[in-house]
Structure formats: C-alpha cells, structure tokens
Write a protein that holds these residues in place. Structure first.
Motif, short mmCIF file in Angstrom:
data_model
loop_
_atom_site.label_atom_id
_atom_site.label_comp_id
_atom_site.label_asym_id
_atom_site.label_seq_id
_atom_site.Cartn_x
_atom_site.Cartn_y
_atom_site.Cartn_z
N LEU A 148 -4.17 -9.93 16.54
CA LEU A 148 -3.98 -9.40 17.88
C LEU A 148 -5.09 -9.84 18.81
CD1 LEU A 148 -2.82 -5.79 16.97
CD2 LEU A 148 -1.39 -7.70 17.69
N SER A 149 -6.27 -10.08 18.24
CA SER A 149 -7.41 -10.55 19.00
C SER A 149 -8.38 -11.20 18.02
CB SER A 149 -8.10 -9.40 19.76
OG SER A 149 -8.69 -8.49 18.84
N GLU A 150 -9.53 -11.64 18.51
CA GLU A 150 -10.52 -12.24 17.63
C GLU A 150 -11.03 -11.25 16.60
OE1 GLU A 150 -11.64 -15.35 17.33
OE2 GLU A 150 -10.17 -16.02 18.81
N GLU A 151 -11.01 -9.96 16.94
CA GLU A 151 -11.56 -8.94 16.05
C GLU A 151 -10.50 -8.13 15.32
OE1 GLU A 151 -12.25 -8.97 19.35
OE2 GLU A 151 -14.15 -10.09 19.28
N LEU A 152 -9.26 -8.09 15.81
CA LEU A 152 -8.24 -7.18 15.28
C LEU A 152 -7.12 -7.96 14.61
CD1 LEU A 152 -7.37 -4.20 15.11
CD2 LEU A 152 -6.17 -4.52 17.28
N THR A 153 -6.83 -7.61 13.33
CA THR A 153 -5.81 -8.30 12.54
C THR A 153 -4.90 -7.27 11.89
OG1 THR A 153 -7.33 -10.13 12.05
CG2 THR A 153 -5.38 -9.91 10.65
N VAL A 154 -3.59 -7.56 11.90
CA VAL A 154 -2.59 -6.72 11.24
C VAL A 154 -1.92 -7.55 10.15
CG1 VAL A 154 -0.50 -5.36 11.50
CG2 VAL A 154 -2.21 -5.38 13.32
N THR A 155 -1.84 -6.98 8.94
CA THR A 155 -1.20 -7.66 7.81
C THR A 155 -0.09 -6.78 7.26
OG1 THR A 155 -3.30 -8.73 7.22
CG2 THR A 155 -1.57 -8.69 5.55
N GLY A 156 1.11 -7.34 7.15
CA GLY A 156 2.25 -6.64 6.57
C GLY A 156 2.73 -7.35 5.32
N THR A 157 2.94 -6.60 4.24
CA THR A 157 3.37 -7.17 2.96
C THR A 157 4.50 -6.35 2.38
OG1 THR A 157 1.08 -7.88 2.53
CG2 THR A 157 2.62 -7.92 0.67
N VAL A 158 5.56 -7.03 1.94
CA VAL A 158 6.68 -6.38 1.27
C VAL A 158 6.87 -7.04 -0.08
CG1 VAL A 158 9.14 -5.87 1.33
CG2 VAL A 158 7.81 -5.76 3.44
N ARG A 159 6.92 -6.23 -1.14
CA ARG A 159 7.07 -6.75 -2.51
C ARG A 159 8.23 -6.03 -3.17
NH1 ARG A 159 3.02 -9.04 -5.88
NH2 ARG A 159 1.53 -8.42 -4.25
N ALA A 160 9.15 -6.79 -3.78
CA ALA A 160 10.28 -6.24 -4.51
C ALA A 160 10.22 -6.72 -5.95
CB ALA A 160 11.59 -6.67 -3.87
N PHE A 161 10.39 -5.79 -6.91
CA PHE A 161 10.45 -6.15 -8.31
C PHE A 161 11.91 -6.35 -8.70
CE2 PHE A 161 6.50 -3.71 -7.85
CZ PHE A 161 5.60 -4.66 -8.33
N LEU A 162 12.18 -7.49 -9.34
CA LEU A 162 13.54 -7.92 -9.57
C LEU A 162 14.06 -7.58 -10.96
CD1 LEU A 162 13.21 -11.44 -7.89
CD2 LEU A 162 13.82 -9.25 -6.84
N ASP A 163 13.31 -6.82 -11.74
CA ASP A 163 13.77 -6.38 -13.05
C ASP A 163 13.53 -4.88 -13.18
OD1 ASP A 163 11.04 -6.33 -13.23
OD2 ASP A 163 10.87 -7.98 -14.65
N ASP A 164 14.00 -4.31 -14.28
CA ASP A 164 13.85 -2.87 -14.48
C ASP A 164 12.40 -2.53 -14.79
OD1 ASP A 164 16.55 -2.48 -14.10
OD2 ASP A 164 17.02 -2.73 -16.24
N GLY A 165 11.95 -1.40 -14.25
CA GLY A 165 10.59 -0.96 -14.47
C GLY A 165 10.30 0.26 -13.62
N PRO A 166 9.19 0.95 -13.88
CA PRO A 166 8.88 2.17 -13.12
C PRO A 166 8.60 1.89 -11.65
CG PRO A 166 7.03 1.51 -14.52
CD PRO A 166 8.18 0.65 -14.90
N GLU A 167 8.09 0.73 -11.33
CA GLU A 167 7.81 0.37 -9.95
C GLU A 167 8.89 -0.58 -9.46
OE1 GLU A 167 5.40 1.94 -7.38
OE2 GLU A 167 4.55 1.82 -9.38
N ARG A 168 9.53 -0.25 -8.32
CA ARG A 168 10.62 -1.10 -7.84
C ARG A 168 10.28 -1.87 -6.58
NH1 ARG A 168 15.29 -0.06 -10.56
NH2 ARG A 168 15.71 -2.18 -9.84
N GLY A 169 9.34 -1.36 -5.78
CA GLY A 169 9.00 -2.06 -4.56
C GLY A 169 7.79 -1.47 -3.86
N GLN A 170 7.21 -2.27 -2.94
CA GLN A 170 6.04 -1.85 -2.17
C GLN A 170 6.20 -2.30 -0.73
OE1 GLN A 170 2.72 -3.85 -3.89
NE2 GLN A 170 3.15 -3.19 -5.98
N ALA A 171 5.69 -1.51 0.18
CA ALA A 171 5.57 -1.91 1.58
C ALA A 171 4.16 -1.54 2.03
CB ALA A 171 6.61 -1.21 2.45
N ILE A 172 3.44 -2.50 2.58
CA ILE A 172 2.02 -2.31 2.88
C ILE A 172 1.73 -2.80 4.29
CG2 ILE A 172 -0.34 -2.84 2.17
CD1 ILE A 172 1.00 -3.64 -0.59
N VAL A 173 1.03 -1.99 5.05
CA VAL A 173 0.54 -2.38 6.38
C VAL A 173 -0.96 -2.14 6.41
CG1 VAL A 173 0.64 -1.98 8.85
CG2 VAL A 173 2.73 -1.84 7.49
N GLN A 174 -1.70 -3.16 6.78
CA GLN A 174 -3.15 -3.05 6.87
C GLN A 174 -3.63 -3.50 8.24
OE1 GLN A 174 -5.93 -5.83 4.81
NE2 GLN A 174 -6.70 -3.99 3.81
#
Length: 336
Positions: free
Chosen positions: A275-301
């Motif tokens: 957004l500026s020289e000092e301010l940064t936004v990072t968005g990450t989306v992760r999907a797990f494609l097999d069976d398991g306890p964790e199925r997905g993540q959405a992260i904003v930093q």
C-alpha cells in the motif's frame, strides 16, 4: 528445545534476558573492521479462538543475533535465535529454545570452501510449502541448523558441488548436491542418507518464462517409499506479487511452522500488495486436497515498518473436521 514446568517460567524469562544482555556485550563497536553484527528483538502475542472452547493466549519473545568475525584466513559465523513461548492461560507448559541456528567456522582450503559446525541447510525450491527438509525446528517455529562438516567446490562460475557429513539422531550421515546455473534457469540435485537406512533423492529448479517465474522440486524417499513434490508460478502486479503453488508437502502456517508431521496434498495462492513504502498486506489461501483433520486456511497479514521497528498483525482462519479455529497474532520486531 526444552519444555519447562510452569514453576520455572521465571528461569525461562531470565534466560531470554541474559541472552539480550550478552547480545549487547558481544556486539562489536562500529570501528571493528574484523567483526560485524546484526540483532533484533521480537515480541508477539497469540490468541487461539475455537467454537465451544475458551480462548487460549500465548506470548512469544525472541532475540535474533548474527555475528561474523574474521580469524585470519578463516571466519566465524554465529546466528542465535533464543526465545520463549508462555501459555498465559496456564493450560500448557512454557517452552523455550536456545536457538542455535548457526555456529560454524569457514575456511578456504585450496579450491574448496570448508565449513565445520552448525549450519542451516535449506533444500526446498518451493516458496509456500516444505516438501522435504533436514533442518530441525524448535518450539518457536525457528528452523535450526544441523551439525556437520561441509565442503563446496565451484569448478566454474555456473557450477557448485557440495559434499557433507551431517549429524542425524546421533549418527553421522553423508549428503551430496550439484547445482548448475544457466542463462535464465537454475537446477540443483540432492542425495542424502537418513537415519534408519533411509535415503532421499531430489531435484529442484527455478527460472524465467517471459515475465513469470516458474519453479518446482520433486523428492523420492525409501524405507518406507514416499514421494513429495511442489510446483509453482509467480508474477508481478502493480505494487505487488502473486504466487500459485501446488504439491505434496508438510502442513504449515506462515513462517514454515509445521502444524503436524503428516504430508498432505495441497494448493496455495498468495498475493503480496504494498500500500506504501512502509505498509504491506499479504493474503494467503491454502486448501488441502486429501482427507485429514485440517482442510483449509485463510490468512491475512498486515505489516508496517516505522523506523527500525516492524509491526505485524495476522488473522488466521483454520477449517477442518472439527470446529473452526481462529488465530490472531500481533507483534513487533525492533532491529539494532
């Protein structure tokens, strides 16, 4: 890594403060041409929220120190990341780590660069996942170095051959790698012997295709047989960068902190926008494609640099077979 009972939390805090004092004492003066040092102090709070359960609160404190000292024709390299994680809810034990990330002596021996001691050995080409690694981790999520002897030979500017003897679970085991650079591509192959007579053979590479960066890696392991891989593509947008990646690798959250020991098929997308020289936004989306306890993540930093201080706030949303979980982090890192 060590786990400390709640009654010993003060000792863990004292150890971190002592490391900070040692950092100030050991830091060389600006006039010392034979030595250099970089240091920072970080504090982060974590809140873990889950439906039907009380919130959990954690505090993480860490110190990062790098120092390089010339010793005649040799040089000493030291990187320390000591820290502590406190469970403010009292449900878990306090964890702390001495954080010896690197501590080795480097010396040229003819055409060979020789290194003896503890050194990091990142092998992955992937940017958003870790298919295979020989680096141990500590309670703070820091990837540490491994003790051993390494020799690197560069017969020409485009070729590097590395041989090593690495400590694994009390055994000393060999590793070998070959890297070759081309005009717009770089390829590297690895072969390692692991504990339990297990072997790992892998290859990775990255390069340019027009304005895009393509990269990938593949690994084959024995006893038991296993395959892991990652492929990705990255490009630029105005004031930012986008990355798409898929593969079979360990389940992680930002910072390569492993959620569990399972290897999962997954797909990840990330956008980093300034957004500026000092301010940064990072968005990450992760999907797990097999069976398991964790199925997905959405992260904003969101991170902002003000002078020598870096502030960061993260919102992590985890979806799985159980109730959804949320993790909120807020922290600051001060560099000296």
């Amino acid at each position: 890594m060590m786990t400390v009972r709640r009654g010993h939390r003060l000792a863990a805090l004292i150890s971190v403060c002592a490391a900070g004092i040692a950092l100030a004492v050991l830091r060389p003066p600006a006039s010392a041409a034979a030595a250099s040092a970089v240091s920072s102090v970080e504090f982060t709070t974590f809140a873990v929220l889950q439906s039907g359960a009380p919130a959990s609160w954690f505090v993480r404190g860490a110190i990062h120190m790098e120092r390089q000292v010339a010793l005649g024709s040799a040089s000493l390299h030291l990187t320390l990341d000591p820290g502590v994680v406190l469970d403010l809810t009292g449900a878990g034990a306090t964890q702390w780590s001495s954080g010896v990330t690197e501590a080795y002596i480097q010396r040229p021996v003819g055409p060979v660069d020789l290194r003896v001691g503890v050194e990091r050995l990142p092998l992955e080409t992937a940017r958003l996942m870790v298919p295979f690694s020989v680096e141990p981790g500590d309670a703070l999520g820091t990837r540490l170095g491994r003790a051993g002897v390494r020799a690197a030979w560069t017969p020409d500017a485009a070729t590097r051959v590395r041989a090593a003897l690495l400590e694994h679970s009390g055994a000393v085991l060999p590793a070998l790698s070959l890297r070759r650079q081309f005009s717009s591509w770089e390829l590297e192959a690895h072969a390692l012997l692991l504990p339990g007579d297990r072997t790992a053979v892998g290859a990775g590479g990255s390069g340019l295709l027009g304005s895009l960066v393509l990269y990938g890696e593949a690994w084959a392991l024995t006893a038991p047989a296993d395959t892991r891989y990652a492929v990705g593509i990255s490009g630029s947008i105005r004031n930012g960068l986008w990355t798409l990646e898929t593969g079979r690798a360990a389940a992680t959250v930002p910072g390569d902190v492993v959620l569990d020991d399972s290897i999962r098929r997954q797909a990840v997308g990330q956008i980093v926008y300034r957004l500026s020289e000092e301010l940064t936004v990072t968005g990450t989306v992760r999907a797990f494609l097999d069976d398991g306890p964790e199925r997905g993540q959405a992260i904003v930093q969101v991170s902002q640099a003000i002078g020598d201080t870096q502030y960061a706030i993260s919102l992590i949303f985890l979806v799985g077979t159980g109730p959804p979980r949320g993790i909120i982090t807020a922290g600051a890192s001060v560099s000296f």
